[in-house]
Scaffold this active site. Structure first.
Site, PDB file in Angstrom:
ATOM      1  N   TRP A 140       0.830  -1.205   0.000  1.00 32.37           N
ATOM      2  CA  TRP A 140       0.000   0.000   0.000  1.00 32.37           C
ATOM      3  C   TRP A 140       0.861   1.250   0.000  1.00 32.37           C
ATOM      4  O   TRP A 140       0.566   2.226  -0.702  1.00 32.37           O
ATOM      5  CB  TRP A 140      -0.976   0.001   1.173  1.00 32.37           C
ATOM      6  CG  TRP A 140      -1.926  -1.158   1.122  1.00 32.37           C
ATOM      7  CD1 TRP A 140      -2.052  -2.149   2.045  1.00 32.37           C
ATOM      8  CD2 TRP A 140      -2.870  -1.460   0.072  1.00 32.37           C
ATOM      9  NE1 TRP A 140      -3.012  -3.049   1.646  1.00 32.37           N
ATOM     10  CE2 TRP A 140      -3.523  -2.656   0.446  1.00 32.37           C
ATOM     11  CE3 TRP A 140      -3.209  -0.851  -1.133  1.00 32.37           C
ATOM     12  CZ2 TRP A 140      -4.520  -3.240  -0.350  1.00 32.37           C
ATOM     13  CZ3 TRP A 140      -4.187  -1.428  -1.927  1.00 32.37           C
ATOM     14  CH2 TRP A 140      -4.824  -2.605  -1.537  1.00 32.37           C
ATOM     15  N   LYS A 159     -12.518  -1.555   6.777  1.00 35.76           N
ATOM     16  CA  LYS A 159     -11.728  -2.344   7.724  1.00 35.76           C
ATOM     17  C   LYS A 159     -11.922  -1.978   9.190  1.00 35.76           C
ATOM     18  O   LYS A 159     -11.264  -2.552  10.015  1.00 35.76           O
ATOM     19  CB  LYS A 159     -10.257  -2.269   7.376  1.00 35.76           C
ATOM     20  CG  LYS A 159      -9.955  -3.022   6.114  1.00 35.76           C
ATOM     21  CD  LYS A 159      -8.655  -2.613   5.527  1.00 35.76           C
ATOM     22  CE  LYS A 159      -8.481  -3.241   4.164  1.00 35.76           C
ATOM     23  NZ  LYS A 159      -7.584  -2.434   3.345  1.00 35.76           N
ATOM     24  N   ASP A 177      -1.926   6.791   6.081  1.00 37.17           N
ATOM     25  CA  ASP A 177      -2.953   5.857   5.627  1.00 37.17           C
ATOM     26  C   ASP A 177      -3.245   4.942   6.820  1.00 37.17           C
ATOM     27  O   ASP A 177      -2.443   4.084   7.166  1.00 37.17           O
ATOM     28  CB  ASP A 177      -2.410   5.055   4.434  1.00 37.17           C
ATOM     29  CG  ASP A 177      -3.365   3.943   3.982  1.00 37.17           C
ATOM     30  OD1 ASP A 177      -4.439   3.781   4.601  1.00 37.17           O
ATOM     31  OD2 ASP A 177      -3.021   3.245   3.007  1.00 37.17           O
TER      32      ASP A 177
HETATM   33  C1  LIG Z   1      -6.986  -2.128   2.217  1.00 37.26           C
HETATM   34  C2  LIG Z   1      -5.986  -1.058   2.253  1.00 37.26           C
HETATM   35  C3  LIG Z   1      -5.899  -0.086   1.241  1.00 37.26           C
HETATM   36  C4  LIG Z   1      -6.781  -0.100   0.010  1.00 37.26           C
HETATM   37  O1  LIG Z   1      -8.008   0.382   0.332  1.00 37.26           O
HETATM   38  P1  LIG Z   1      -9.123   0.672  -0.783  1.00 37.26           P
HETATM   39  O2  LIG Z   1     -10.176   1.347   0.028  1.00 37.26           O
HETATM   40  O3  LIG Z   1      -9.536  -0.657  -1.328  1.00 37.26           O
HETATM   41  O4  LIG Z   1      -8.530   1.544  -1.804  1.00 37.26           O
HETATM   42  C5  LIG Z   1      -4.961   0.911   1.385  1.00 37.26           C
HETATM   43  N1  LIG Z   1      -4.159   0.967   2.443  1.00 37.26           N
HETATM   44  C6  LIG Z   1      -4.209   0.053   3.436  1.00 37.26           C
HETATM   45  C7  LIG Z   1      -3.293   0.167   4.593  1.00 37.26           C
HETATM   46  C8  LIG Z   1      -5.121  -0.986   3.365  1.00 37.26           C
HETATM   47  O5  LIG Z   1      -5.168  -1.896   4.343  1.00 37.26           O
END
Ligand SMILES: *Cc1c(COP(=O)(O)O)cnc(C)c1O
Length: 355
Positions: free
Chosen positions: A100, A191, A167
């Site tokens: 990511w 998540k 993020d």
């Molecule tokens: C799952 C995840 C993403 C991607 O997320 P999307 O909403 O599908 O774009 C980005 N960063 C992290 C840390 C993730 O766990």
């Protein structure tokens, strides 16, 4: 009964599923479904307002920050952050801790200049780099707080004069954070927040309007703030269920309470991984994640049989990401400690049968 250890979309509280299904049939006694009401209806505006104020309350968001719900997932934030925060002639500094983080860096490079200040690629991202320098003239520092795929988590963030962009897709609301340490936080909802479709962004107001770039309207934080997360039709259902889930979290006692539970869940599982001779953790011990627990078997040939064995016990979603292999148990907020105990017991029982 299923114990859902899936990495995302993932488990949400049963109570939230029940309330959400009621909202699909008859939302707040309007006689209409949440899926058919106008996003401009007072009843939905109230949902959006409550979702935003719950984010502020649960994370203690200080004055001077805005909270918005957007679309496009965390992946759209990889570009959106650069459009808004990365001026021509400046560099953004990235900590490369996994897939990511790499994607975020690659997107920023499409828009402006960026550099990787440290990487843990040398050991398949199994640790968080510690000693590195962030140039004082960097536009911002970008990091991934929890590396969902590799099972590492930043338990500390570097002290830097440069604004930090994080993020937090896979650990937001799992523990207390000091929002004032960050200029911008983003997280895909699926998540720990709610169903896929919404993205939470927490942004310090006074960093905006300085990139000098022409920003497409949908990607312009200021326009989204000014439109109160309704520049266009928002992901109504995802915001609604996120709001219900944040209400659930608040009623439980908020992030301080859930943090204790999450630590207890992670401890129970890591203790078994370390004790059981069949299994071993893949992440550096000091950087182990309390949300994403990655482990493999000493004898890789036993992995398939164990996966099947665990599934028979109701444990689903534990297959590891292909880049690490083995297993990954995601211990998001809604997963009860009883589910972790079922997995731990399965590991014990499997070991007893395979000595
Ligand atoms: C799952 C995840 C993403 C991607 O997320 P999307 O909403 O599908 O774009 C980005 N960063 C992290 C840390 C993730 O766990």
């Amino acid at each position: 009964m299923k114990h859902n250890f899936g990495a995302g979309p993932c488990i949400l509280p049963q109570e939230v599923f029940k309330q959400a299904s009621q909202g699909v049939l008859n939302f707040n006694d309007t006689g209409l479904s949440i899926l058919e009401i106008s996003h401009r209806a007072t009843e939905f505006v109230a949902v959006m307002d409550e979702a935003i104020s719950l984010v502020k309350e649960l994370l203690n968001v200080p004055e001077g920050y805005s909270v918005i719900f957007l679309q496009g997932g965390a992946s759209m934030q990889f570009a959106m952050t650069a459009f808004n925060l990365l001026p021509e002639g400046k560099k953004a500094a990235f900590l490369e801790t996994g897939v990511w983080a790499k994607k975020a860096f690659a997107e920023a490079k499409l828009i402006g200049d960026a550099e990787v200040v440290a990487s843990s690629k040398d050991k398949n991202y199994s640790y968080i780099p510690k000693d590195y320098t962030i140039a004082a003239d960097s536009a911002y520092f970008h990091c991934t707080s929890n590396n969902t795929i590799y099972g590492t988590q930043m338990h500390n963030f570097p002290k830097t004069s440069v604004g930090t962009v994080a993020d937090m897709s896979s650990d937001i609301f799992s523990k207390a954070i000091n929002v004032a340490d960050f200029d911008l936080i983003y997280a895909g909802a699926q998540k720990n927040v709610g169903p896929a479709g919404a993205t939470v962004v927490i942004v310090k107001n006074d960093i905006l309007g300085k990139s000098g770039r022409t920003i497409p309207s949908m990607l312009d934080y200021q326009k989204q703030i000014d439109a109160e997360s309704m520049y266009n039709t928002p992901p109504v259902f995802s915001v609604y269920v996120s709001m219900l889930n944040l209400r659930w979290l608040k009623a439980k006692g908020g992030v301080a309470t859930i943090e204790k539970e999450n630590i207890a869940k992670a401890k129970a599982l890591y203790t078994e991984i370390d004790r059981n001779p069949l299994f071993k953790g893949t992440a550096a011990v000091e950087d182990r994640s309390n949300m994403s627990v990655c482990f493999v078997m000493e004898n890789a040939e036993l992995e398939k049989p164990f996966l099947k064995f665990a599934e028979e016990k109701g444990c689903v979603g534990i297959k590891g990401h292909r880049s690490v292999g083995g297993f990954r148990a995601s211990l998001y907020n809604a997963l009860p400690i009883e589910s972790v105990q079922v997995l731990v017991d399965a590991m014990k029982e499997f070991a007893a049968k395979n000595v």
